[in-house]
Design a protein around this motif. Structure first.
Motif, short mmCIF file in Angstrom:
data_model
loop_
_atom_site.label_atom_id
_atom_site.label_comp_id
_atom_site.label_asym_id
_atom_site.label_seq_id
_atom_site.Cartn_x
_atom_site.Cartn_y
_atom_site.Cartn_z
N ALA A 1 14.93 22.49 -34.03
CA ALA A 1 15.14 22.62 -35.47
C ALA A 1 14.88 24.03 -35.99
O ALA A 1 15.30 24.37 -37.10
N ARG A 2 14.23 24.86 -35.21
CA ARG A 2 13.79 26.17 -35.70
C ARG A 2 14.92 27.14 -36.04
O ARG A 2 14.84 27.86 -37.03
N PRO A 3 16.01 27.20 -35.25
CA PRO A 3 17.10 28.12 -35.64
C PRO A 3 17.69 27.77 -37.01
O PRO A 3 17.98 28.67 -37.81
N GLY A 4 17.86 26.48 -37.30
CA GLY A 4 18.37 26.09 -38.61
C GLY A 4 17.41 26.45 -39.72
O GLY A 4 17.82 26.95 -40.78
N LEU A 5 16.13 26.22 -39.50
CA LEU A 5 15.13 26.59 -40.49
C LEU A 5 15.10 28.10 -40.70
O LEU A 5 14.97 28.58 -41.83
N ALA A 6 15.23 28.85 -39.61
CA ALA A 6 15.24 30.32 -39.71
C ALA A 6 16.44 30.79 -40.52
O ALA A 6 16.34 31.76 -41.29
N SER A 7 17.58 30.12 -40.37
CA SER A 7 18.77 30.49 -41.15
C SER A 7 18.54 30.28 -42.64
O SER A 7 18.92 31.11 -43.48
N LEU A 8 17.89 29.17 -42.99
CA LEU A 8 17.60 28.90 -44.40
C LEU A 8 16.59 29.91 -44.95
O LEU A 8 16.72 30.36 -46.10
N GLN A 9 15.60 30.27 -44.15
CA GLN A 9 14.62 31.27 -44.60
C GLN A 9 15.27 32.63 -44.77
O GLN A 9 14.96 33.36 -45.73
N ALA A 10 16.20 32.98 -43.89
CA ALA A 10 16.91 34.26 -44.02
C ALA A 10 17.78 34.26 -45.27
O ALA A 10 17.89 35.28 -45.97
N LEU A 11 18.41 33.13 -45.57
CA LEU A 11 19.19 33.01 -46.80
C LEU A 11 18.29 33.22 -48.01
O LEU A 11 18.62 33.97 -48.93
N ASP A 12 17.14 32.58 -48.01
CA ASP A 12 16.20 32.70 -49.11
C ASP A 12 15.75 34.14 -49.28
O ASP A 12 15.65 34.65 -50.41
N ASP A 13 15.48 34.82 -48.17
CA ASP A 13 15.05 36.22 -48.22
C ASP A 13 16.10 37.11 -48.87
O ASP A 13 15.76 38.10 -49.53
N ALA A 14 17.38 36.78 -48.66
CA ALA A 14 18.47 37.65 -49.12
C ALA A 14 18.79 37.48 -50.60
O ALA A 14 19.48 38.32 -51.19
N LEU A 15 18.30 36.40 -51.22
CA LEU A 15 18.61 36.13 -52.62
C LEU A 15 17.60 36.76 -53.55
O LEU A 15 16.46 37.03 -53.18
N THR A 16 17.99 36.98 -54.79
CA THR A 16 17.08 37.51 -55.80
C THR A 16 16.22 36.38 -56.34
O THR A 16 16.56 35.20 -56.21
N PRO A 17 15.09 36.71 -56.98
CA PRO A 17 14.26 35.65 -57.58
C PRO A 17 15.04 34.78 -58.56
O PRO A 17 14.84 33.57 -58.60
N ALA A 18 15.93 35.38 -59.36
CA ALA A 18 16.71 34.61 -60.33
C ALA A 18 17.66 33.65 -59.63
O ALA A 18 17.91 32.54 -60.11
N GLU A 19 18.21 34.06 -58.50
CA GLU A 19 19.10 33.18 -57.74
C GLU A 19 18.32 32.06 -57.06
O GLU A 19 18.77 30.91 -57.03
N ARG A 20 17.12 32.38 -56.54
CA ARG A 20 16.31 31.37 -55.87
C ARG A 20 15.91 30.24 -56.81
O ARG A 20 15.66 29.11 -56.37
N GLU A 21 15.82 30.52 -58.09
CA GLU A 21 15.43 29.49 -59.06
C GLU A 21 16.39 28.30 -59.04
O GLU A 21 16.03 27.20 -59.45
N HIS A 22 17.62 28.52 -58.58
CA HIS A 22 18.62 27.46 -58.60
C HIS A 22 18.74 26.73 -57.26
O HIS A 22 19.58 25.84 -57.13
N LEU A 23 17.92 27.10 -56.27
CA LEU A 23 18.02 26.49 -54.95
C LEU A 23 16.85 25.56 -54.67
O LEU A 23 15.69 25.89 -54.94
N VAL A 24 17.19 24.39 -54.14
CA VAL A 24 16.20 23.45 -53.62
C VAL A 24 16.64 23.11 -52.20
O VAL A 24 17.80 22.78 -51.97
N TYR A 25 15.74 23.24 -51.25
CA TYR A 25 16.08 22.95 -49.85
C TYR A 25 15.81 21.48 -49.56
O TYR A 25 14.70 20.98 -49.79
#
Length: 293
Positions: free
Chosen positions: A204-228
């Motif tokens: 499961a770790r590669p998938g989780l790492a992909s989601l964490q990398a996506l989160d890292d790349a977004l701005t705080p304002a964009e992250r407000e609209h994401l729920v994993y």
């Protein structure tokens, strides 16, 4: 929305309203075939009204635009047609707008489509919305450890978030599959990803790492609209990486969906990385004018 897409360098494409039935069968399999609106032409060939835009765009990208430089940024707007039960309460014709990014590396493409989705919804004057984001790789190892008949039951209980039935279905299952007792119930922001990553199995770790990398790349304002949401199992047979559903306050159902579907282009003879989003404008219209949600 088309103005936003044009500003992001997406070129509008207008696929035909009719396609050979095989185009949609090849793209979506039996589940899609059940909902096709079919017609027969004068030569006896079976046609279907456009079920979705993605299938047609994949076919055109693999043929008409086979030699075009990648990445291809294509967008669309128009109706799609689906057979629905007469009393099912769902329309058989829906107006969609969307975008397909073909030939872009996984993280860069994922980030671009998520950002584009947020920009499209904001352009409609909607401020209260969220993307429920998952990754097929998180559950793939556990589901793959089960036999096919058991897998269907487990997916059903995961979809219903029924922990008790899921535990009974996994009695005696391989250790890797037992991780499904925890992974699907991880829902939240970045901290939810970090918590589940501490105990997640290696598969499961590669998938989780992909989601964490996506989160890292977004701005705080964009992250407000994401729920994993790691327990989303719809579309697992279609998507190959991230996948998401779009929800907006005031709408009675999801108003959009998207994700990575790298295997689809290969079904039309030209394997290409692909990620996209489709927004249901009829569902958005239920919200009413901006400010009334």
């Amino acid at each position: 929305m088309l103005g936003v897409l044009d500003g992001a360098r997406y070129e509008e494409l207008s696929p035909p309203t009719f396609e050979y039935e095989e185009v949609f069968r090849r793209a979506g399999g039996a589940e899609v075939a059940e909902k096709l609106v079919r017609l027969v032409d004068l030569d006896g060939r079976v046609l279907a009204l456009r079920y979705d835009f993605t299938s047609s765009i994949a076919r055109m990208a693999a043929t008409t635009f086979a030699e075009a430089p990648r990445p291809l940024r294509l967008c669309y707007a128009g109706p799609v047609y689906r057979q629905e039960p007469e009393r099912g309460g769902r329309a058989r014709e829906m107006l969609q707008v969307g975008a397909e990014l073909l030939g872009e590396a996984e993280l860069a493409g994922d980030v671009e489509i998520v950002r584009l989705t947020i920009a499209l919804v904001r352009s409609a004057g909607i401020t209260d919305f969220q993307l429920n984001v998952g990754h097929v790789g998180v559950l793939a190892g556990g589901l793959g450890a089960l036999d096919e008949s058991q897998r269907a039951d487990v997916r059903r209980w995961i979809d219903r978030k029924d922990r008790g039935s899921l535990e009974r279905a996994l009695e005696g299952a391989p250790t890797e599959a037992r991780a499904l007792l925890e992974l699907p119930f991880a829902i939240g922001r970045r901290d939810a990803l970090e918590r589940i990553a501490r105990t997640a199995p290696g598969a499961a770790r590669p998938g989780l790492a992909s989601l964490q990398a996506l989160d890292d790349a977004l701005t705080p304002a964009e992250r407000e609209h994401l729920v994993y949401d790691l327990g989303e199992v719809r579309g697992l047979d279609y998507y190959t990486g991230i996948h998401f559903e779009l929800f907006a306050a005031g709408a009675g159902r999801a108003v959009g969906a998207g994700g990575r579907y790298d295997e689809l282009m290969g079904r039309f003879g030209r394997p290409t990385a692909a990620v996209g989003v489709s927004i249901d404008l009829d569902a958005l219209a239920e919200i009413g004018p901006p400010g009334t949600a």
